[in-house]
Design a protein around this motif. Structure first.
Motif, short mmCIF file in Angstrom:
data_model
loop_
_atom_site.label_atom_id
_atom_site.label_comp_id
_atom_site.label_asym_id
_atom_site.label_seq_id
_atom_site.Cartn_x
_atom_site.Cartn_y
_atom_site.Cartn_z
N TRP A 210 0.85 -1.20 0.00
CA TRP A 210 0.00 0.00 0.00
C TRP A 210 0.88 1.25 0.00
O TRP A 210 1.92 1.28 0.65
N VAL A 211 0.41 2.30 -0.68
CA VAL A 211 1.01 3.63 -0.60
C VAL A 211 -0.12 4.62 -0.36
O VAL A 211 -1.05 4.72 -1.16
N HIS A 212 -0.04 5.35 0.77
CA HIS A 212 -1.13 6.23 1.18
C HIS A 212 -0.94 7.68 0.78
O HIS A 212 -1.90 8.44 0.82
N GLY A 213 0.26 8.09 0.46
CA GLY A 213 0.54 9.52 0.32
C GLY A 213 0.51 10.05 -1.10
O GLY A 213 1.17 11.03 -1.40
N VAL A 214 -0.27 9.45 -1.99
CA VAL A 214 -0.32 9.90 -3.38
C VAL A 214 -1.20 11.13 -3.48
O VAL A 214 -2.36 11.12 -3.03
N ASP A 215 -0.68 12.20 -4.06
CA ASP A 215 -1.48 13.42 -4.18
C ASP A 215 -1.37 14.10 -5.54
O ASP A 215 -1.92 15.18 -5.75
N ARG A 216 -0.66 13.43 -6.49
CA ARG A 216 -0.52 13.99 -7.83
C ARG A 216 -0.58 12.86 -8.85
O ARG A 216 -0.16 11.73 -8.58
N LEU A 217 -1.07 13.17 -10.04
CA LEU A 217 -1.18 12.17 -11.10
C LEU A 217 0.19 11.63 -11.48
O LEU A 217 0.35 10.42 -11.70
N ILE A 218 1.22 12.49 -11.55
CA ILE A 218 2.55 12.05 -11.97
C ILE A 218 3.10 10.98 -11.02
O ILE A 218 3.77 10.04 -11.45
N ILE A 219 2.79 11.11 -9.74
CA ILE A 219 3.25 10.11 -8.76
C ILE A 219 2.56 8.77 -9.03
O ILE A 219 3.21 7.71 -9.03
N ALA A 220 1.27 8.81 -9.26
CA ALA A 220 0.53 7.57 -9.55
C ALA A 220 1.03 6.93 -10.85
O ALA A 220 1.17 5.70 -10.93
N GLU A 221 1.32 7.74 -11.83
CA GLU A 221 1.82 7.20 -13.10
C GLU A 221 3.17 6.52 -12.92
O GLU A 221 3.41 5.44 -13.49
N ARG A 222 4.04 7.12 -12.14
CA ARG A 222 5.35 6.51 -11.89
C ARG A 222 5.19 5.19 -11.12
O ARG A 222 5.86 4.21 -11.43
N LEU A 223 4.33 5.18 -10.13
CA LEU A 223 4.11 3.94 -9.37
C LEU A 223 3.55 2.85 -10.28
O LEU A 223 3.94 1.69 -10.18
N SER A 224 2.64 3.22 -11.15
CA SER A 224 2.06 2.24 -12.08
C SER A 224 3.12 1.69 -13.03
O SER A 224 3.19 0.47 -13.27
N ASN A 225 3.94 2.58 -13.57
CA ASN A 225 4.97 2.15 -14.52
C ASN A 225 6.05 1.31 -13.86
O ASN A 225 6.66 0.45 -14.51
N GLN A 226 6.30 1.55 -12.58
CA GLN A 226 7.40 0.87 -11.89
C GLN A 226 6.96 -0.37 -11.11
O GLN A 226 7.80 -1.10 -10.59
N ARG A 227 5.67 -0.61 -11.04
CA ARG A 227 5.16 -1.83 -10.41
C ARG A 227 5.24 -2.96 -11.42
O ARG A 227 4.77 -2.85 -12.54
#
Length: 230
Positions: free
Chosen positions: A96-113
């Motif tokens: 789990w990651v709780h501190g996502v507050d920007r689209l760019i962060i979510a995109e990086r997490l998605s690409n790196q998972r």
């Protein structure tokens, strides 16, 4: 360990009482043990009491613990602010990651998972009561972020995380209202099930308002020693 067991049982009793008062099923509220600055040995002892979900704020400290406790089936949550240059480790090592507050962060997490891993559970952090000192997106940004992030692969957008100012129960009610209002924007609304709010001092108020996950540190482990944090 007896002290930890007693502390955890006391917190679970508080959760149960709050659920009873709010006419909620206790199974609807998960206890997340906030273990930042506490040793791997203490986490191991808390694990022995039956606790499985642990939340960490400092990445390097958390990575050290994940390695030290790799033989345990721990559900690791990152609850600190997410920086762009640290998303790779978060994507690889956490559930789990709780501190996502920007689209760019979510995109990086998605690409790196890795596609071979289970989808990474994420919560949007919302600055629900406009605190200058708190991270998080603004409430008016949440609907668009939900619509965009819920379509990303390798992620499961689960809900919202808030850290209101002390003695502000209205913020919990506002978060619950926001949580319900933005659900229709989710590409997979069946995944939208988590409202992460409430800590040692205000978990009862948060549960009354609708929290599904309380983040508890001091009431479980005692006071923290920040000199050991990374």
């Amino acid at each position: 360990m007896n002290d930890l067991n007693q502390a955890r049982n006391h917190v679970l009793e508080q959760i149960q009482q709050a659920c009873l008062t709010a006419n909620r099923d206790v199974s609807q509220v998960q206890l997340l043990a906030v273990s930042k600055t506490h040793s791997s040995e203490m986490l191991n002892a808390m694990y022995a009491t039956g606790q499985r979900a642990f939340g960490e704020n400092y990445l390097q400290e958390a990575l050290d613990k994940i390695e030290a406790l790799s033989d345990l089936e721990i559900d690791w949550h990152f609850i600190g602010h997410v920086q762009r240059n640290k998303t790779k480790h978060l994507a690889e090592k956490f559930a789990w990651v709780h501190g996502v507050d920007r689209l760019i962060i979510a995109e990086r997490l998605s690409n790196q998972r890795e596609a071979t891993q289970a989808p990474l559970n994420i919560c949007l952090q919302v600055n629900i009561d406009a605190q200058d000192t708190k991270d998080g997106c603004q409430p008016e940004e949440v609907a668009d972020l939900v619509a965009q992030i819920s379509q990303l692969p390798n992620l499961k957008l689960r809900g919202l995380m808030v850290i209101p100012a002390p003695n502000n129960p209205q913020a919990f009610l506002d978060a619950k209202t926001l949580f319900e209002n933005v659900k229709p924007q989710h590409a997979h609304p069946e995944d939208w099930d988590t409202l992460s709010m409430g800590m040692s001092g205000d978990m009862s108020e948060a549960i009354t308002a609708g929290s599904t996950m309380v983040r508890v540190g001091t009431a479980l482990f005692g006071s923290r020693d920040y000199s050991k944090s990374v």
